[in-house]
Design an enzyme around this catalytic site. Structure first.
Site, PDB file in Angstrom:
ATOM      1  N   ASP A   1       0.826  -1.204   0.023  1.00 21.22           N
ATOM      2  CA  ASP A   1       0.035  -0.027  -0.073  1.00 21.22           C
ATOM      3  C   ASP A   1       0.989   1.017   0.118  1.00 21.22           C
ATOM      4  OD1 ASP A   1      -2.493   1.205   0.382  1.00 21.22           O
ATOM      5  OD2 ASP A   1      -1.819   1.914   2.163  1.00 21.22           O
TER       6      ASP A   1
ATOM      7  N   THR B   1      -3.065   5.175  -4.084  1.00 22.97           N
ATOM      8  CA  THR B   1      -2.294   6.071  -3.368  1.00 22.97           C
ATOM      9  C   THR B   1      -0.671   5.656  -3.897  1.00 22.97           C
ATOM     10  OG1 THR B   1      -1.808   4.127  -1.888  1.00 22.97           O
ATOM     11  CG2 THR B   1      -3.413   6.007  -1.078  1.00 22.97           C
ATOM     12  N   THR B   2      -0.469   4.663  -4.540  1.00 21.96           N
ATOM     13  CA  THR B   2       0.822   4.441  -5.240  1.00 21.96           C
ATOM     14  C   THR B   2       0.946   5.267  -6.522  1.00 21.96           C
ATOM     15  OG1 THR B   2       0.700   2.359  -4.334  1.00 21.96           O
ATOM     16  CG2 THR B   2       2.392   2.658  -5.907  1.00 21.96           C
TER      17      THR B   2
ATOM     18  N   ASP C   1      -8.759  -0.697   1.479  1.00 24.05           N
ATOM     19  CA  ASP C   1      -8.887  -0.201   0.041  1.00 24.05           C
ATOM     20  C   ASP C   1     -10.033  -0.744  -0.689  1.00 24.05           C
ATOM     21  OD1 ASP C   1      -6.294   0.650   0.755  1.00 24.05           O
ATOM     22  OD2 ASP C   1      -5.465   0.017  -0.943  1.00 24.05           O
TER      23      ASP C   1
HETATM   24  N1  LIG Z   1      -5.476  -7.149 -13.555  1.00 25.25           N
HETATM   25  C1  LIG Z   1      -4.857  -5.960 -14.108  1.00 25.25           C
HETATM   26  N2  LIG Z   1      -4.265  -5.829 -15.168  1.00 25.25           N
HETATM   27  C2  LIG Z   1      -3.875  -4.804 -15.536  1.00 25.25           C
HETATM   28  N3  LIG Z   1      -3.571  -3.601 -14.593  1.00 25.25           N
HETATM   29  C3  LIG Z   1      -4.066  -3.562 -13.590  1.00 25.25           C
HETATM   30  C4  LIG Z   1      -4.879  -4.972 -13.027  1.00 25.25           C
HETATM   31  N4  LIG Z   1      -4.943  -4.676 -11.704  1.00 25.25           N
HETATM   32  C5  LIG Z   1      -4.873  -3.611 -11.137  1.00 25.25           C
HETATM   33  N5  LIG Z   1      -4.138  -2.713 -12.347  1.00 25.25           N
HETATM   34  C6  LIG Z   1      -3.797  -1.456 -12.305  1.00 25.25           C
HETATM   35  O1  LIG Z   1      -2.928  -1.409 -11.446  1.00 25.25           O
HETATM   36  C7  LIG Z   1      -2.961  -0.012 -10.811  1.00 25.25           C
HETATM   37  C8  LIG Z   1      -3.104  -0.070  -9.291  1.00 25.25           C
HETATM   38  O2  LIG Z   1      -1.941  -0.698  -8.685  1.00 25.25           O
HETATM   39  P1  LIG Z   1      -2.023  -0.667  -7.185  1.00 25.25           P
HETATM   40  O3  LIG Z   1      -3.030  -1.205  -6.523  1.00 25.25           O
HETATM   41  O4  LIG Z   1      -0.738  -1.729  -6.946  1.00 25.25           O
HETATM   42  O5  LIG Z   1      -1.504   0.748  -6.713  1.00 25.25           O
HETATM   43  P2  LIG Z   1      -2.732   2.005  -6.442  1.00 25.25           P
HETATM   44  O6  LIG Z   1      -4.055   1.534  -6.525  1.00 25.25           O
HETATM   45  O7  LIG Z   1      -2.422   3.169  -7.062  1.00 25.25           O
HETATM   46  O8  LIG Z   1      -2.009   1.981  -4.899  1.00 25.25           O
HETATM   47  P3  LIG Z   1      -2.455   1.353  -3.419  1.00 25.25           P
HETATM   48  O9  LIG Z   1      -3.395   0.224  -4.052  1.00 25.25           O
HETATM   49  O10 LIG Z   1      -1.288   0.977  -3.105  1.00 25.25           O
HETATM   50  O11 LIG Z   1      -3.379   2.255  -2.637  1.00 25.25           O
HETATM   51  C9  LIG Z   1      -3.874   0.640 -11.469  1.00 25.25           C
HETATM   52  O12 LIG Z   1      -3.280   1.383 -12.493  1.00 25.25           O
HETATM   53  C10 LIG Z   1      -4.995  -0.509 -12.089  1.00 25.25           C
HETATM   54  O13 LIG Z   1      -5.515  -0.200 -13.374  1.00 25.25           O
HETATM   55 MG   LIG Z   2      -4.819  -0.329  -5.378  1.00 22.83          MG
END
Ligand SMILES: Nc1ncnc2c1ncn2[C@@H]1O[C@H](COP(=O)(O)OP(=O)(O)OP(=O)(O)O)[C@@H](O)[C@H]1O
Ligand SMILES: [Mg+2]
Length: 595
Positions: free
Chosen positions: A127, A160-161, A458
């Site tokens: 996260d 958040t990332t 989340d």
């Molecule tokens: N199955 C998938 N295929 C392609 N992209 C994906 C898939 N699942 C999630 N993503 C992409 O990954 C990103 C989210 O990644 P992640 O959850 O690691 O980070 P975040 O949501 O920005 O931060 P956090 O979850 O740490 O608060 C988004 O851009 C999402 O569209």
């Molecule tokens: Mg996420």
């Protein structure tokens, strides 16, 4: 002060050498003086040299008409200062460093970070907000990025990332524009306009997501996307269902809001993630006071007491002389009778379970068992309140005040025991006010349980956001690429200098798909260019990076769903922060203050 004196002597040497007229007010050009000090002080230790060089940057030393130097600012010798482009670039560098640290955590194949706190606690997490919070950054601009991620967490919960990676990319591209000689204000204004353009486009392409109580599949799919990048992705579907069920139980559809207070997340290590459950009620970390009491109370009427529930005892300040065996027996009998009376009083109100904040001794415990009144003792204050809310009962602070109307009602109260461990918990289900729910997370160890809690948070936030606003876009970097194309197109139509900022913004948006592709082991440039070309050709904004290797780039078909609010918030928060950083052109640090 000593160094300051040395510095002044050195400056006068410089002035004498360069033949400048020091009778006039003059400011020593910092670049030259830097050179001089570096040259002159070659023998000094490296640290000292650096210090002097730093101080010359401050050097707005003026000279009066007699050639005597004077300082304008208080404690000037103790201050370091960076101005103009140098200052902006230092900030950009700090921001980029933080963003780079998070970049590898983005996406479903993103890596986790292990953080060790000063007292040795280990946290493993994916996260973004948690990573940054625990990184304990010291630089003032880096701290702004930590706050950026925190505000995304507070408002949206997920993303958040991504928001930090985007801010880092915007800063990186701003640096190139600064090198071209474009003023930071023009870049900042250009970014603002470009962000507005991207957000408008997001609104345009977003899709409304129909769901109702019988069709929860869309919500589950969205929660699954959020959980996909977390440690819990092994049982992604189960956790997504838990999150959706929890939100559905407490959501207020009229107000379109969800009261998070009603969702309690508890965790206990010692089992598999798959054993996590959703309880439509309350779980408390206590058990029936006597092992022989029934393990289950159906149709429970609960007396919630915060007063002592035990035989009357003489207070320590009183003195009681027991002089004969008879009087002792009489006293014991009196105590017992009194307690039996109390038990009867409770039973007369119709209660079949007592939850007590205070303890009672073993004798009382035995009497409770004998008179078939199950009880739970030593229940903490917050839990007592939660039980009262859930069961609709009243907390009774004076024993005499207990009446039938004050009892809480629950369909079933049962004990929960785990494997071979001694741990036991109590579940209160089918409560009168059944909206309160508890998610009980299990995991192999404490780290897994904690990370699962964060991931679930989340997912809960994402489902809550959908209840508030049911518009969605698709992820996998597809919207970022689509917005990038639109902003890039718009750039060509702008006749002013902001055109460059628009292009930089468009390029920065691509950092998300690039990072996703990179983290999935693909060739980022190759992948992103190919998808961009396809997006233009097929006029499909939902083509993104196929991180999971499913054979299609269509994120809609892959059910990689993200809420519109989250994406909009990411773009606007990142832009605001970058604009703020670009507008700072002077840093003064006084010695002693953290740098
Ligand atoms: N199955 C998938 N295929 C392609 N992209 C994906 C898939 N699942 C999630 N993503 C992409 O990954 C990103 C989210 O990644 P992640 O959850 O690691 O980070 P975040 O949501 O920005 O931060 P956090 O979850 O740490 O608060 C988004 O851009 C999402 O569209
Ligand atoms: Mg996420």
């Amino acid at each position: 002060m000593k160094t300051a004196k040395k510095m002044l002597t050195l400056i006068s040497v410089y002035i004498a050498k360069s033949g400048l007229n020091h009778r006039k007010n003059l400011v020593v050009p910092s670049s030259n003086s830097t050179f001089l000090f570096a040259h002159k002080q070659r023998k000094l230790s490296r640290n000292r040299q650096l210090k002097i060089i730093k101080m010359t940057a401050v050097a707005s030393i003026n000279f009066d008409e007699f050639g005597r130097p004077f300082l304008i600012l208080k404690d000037q010798d103790k201050q370091t200062r960076l101005t103009g482009t140098d200052a902006v670039k230092t900030h950009i560098y700090a921001g980029k460093s933080v963003a780079n640290a998070l970049r590898t955590s983005l996406g479903p194949k993103g890596l986790d970070k292990l953080l060790v706190s000063p007292d040795g606690d280990v946290t493993v997490t994916n996260d973004g907000a948690t990573i940054l919070k625990m990184m304990d950054v010291d630089h003032q601009i880096a701290k702004l990025l930590v706050e950026l991620s925190q505000s995304q967490d507070d408002e949206i919960g997920d993303g958040t990332t991504g928001v930090v990676v985007l801010a880092g990319a915007l800063l990186e591209h701003a640096e190139q524009l600064l090198d071209k000689g474009i003023h930071p204000i023009r870049i900042s204004d250009g970014y603002e306009l470009a962000a507005r353009c991207a957000i408008e486009y997001l609104d345009k392409i977003s899709e409304s997501f129909g769901f109702d109580k019988d069709n929860l599949e869309p919500l589950i799919q969205t929660a699954m996307t959020t959980l996909g990048s977390k440690i819990v992705n092994r049982c992604q579907r189960q956790f997504a269902e838990i999150a959706v069920q929890a939100i559905m139980s407490v959501a207020d559809f009229e107000r379109k809001d969800v009261d998070f207070e009603l969702i309690k997340v508890e965790g206990k290590e010692g089992a598999r993630l798959e054993d996590s459950i959703l309880v439509k009620g309350v779980i408390i970390d206590k058990y029936f006071s006597h092992p022989q009491m029934p393990k289950e109370v159906k149709d429970a009427k609960v007396a919630i007491l915060t007063c002592p529930f035990e035989p009357p005892k003489p207070k320590t300040k009183h003195k009681l002389d027991v002089t004969s065996v008879e009087s002792y027996q009489e006293l014991v009998k009196y105590e017992q009778d009194k307690f039996v009376q109390m038990v009867q009083q409770v039973k007369d109100t119709g209660a079949n379970l007592v939850i007590c904040q205070w303890g009672f001794d073993d004798e009382a415990n035995h009497l409770l068992l004998k008179h078939e009144l199950p009880a739970v003792r030593w229940v903490g204050g917050p839990e007592i309140e939660l039980i009262a809310i859930a069961t609709g009962g009243r907390i009774v602070p004076r024993f005499e005040e207990l009446t039938a109307g004050k009892l809480g009602k629950a369909g079933i109260v049962r004990g929960l025991s785990f494997g071979t461990t001694e741990d036991k918990m109590l579940v209160i289900e089918e409560c009168q006010n059944s909206r309160a729910v508890t998610i009980f997370i299990r995991g192999g160890n404490k780290m897994v349980v904690e990370e699962a809690k964060r991931s679930l948070h989340d997912a809960l936030c994402v489902v809550r956001n959908l209840v508030k606003d049911n518009r969605v876009v698709y992820g996998g970097g597809s919207v970022e690429m689509a917005c990038s194309l639109v902003v890039g197109d718009q750039a060509d139509k702008i006749a002013t200098m902001e055109q460059y900022a628009f292009r930089a913004f468009a390029d920065a948006l691509e950092s998300i798909p690039l990072a996703l592709a990179e983290n999935s082991g693909l060739n980022p440039m190759e992948e992103v260019t190919a998808i961009k070309a396809r997006q233009i050709k097929e006029k499909n904004p939902w083509l993104g990076v196929d991180c999971m290797g499913k054979g299609t780039c269509d994120m809609k078909a892959q059910h990689v769903i993200e809420t519109l609010t989250s994406k909009k918030q990411q773009i606007s928060l990142a832009t605001q922060l970058v604009r703020m950083i670009l507008k700072i052109d002077d840093i003064r640090t006084t010695e002693g203050s953290p740098e």
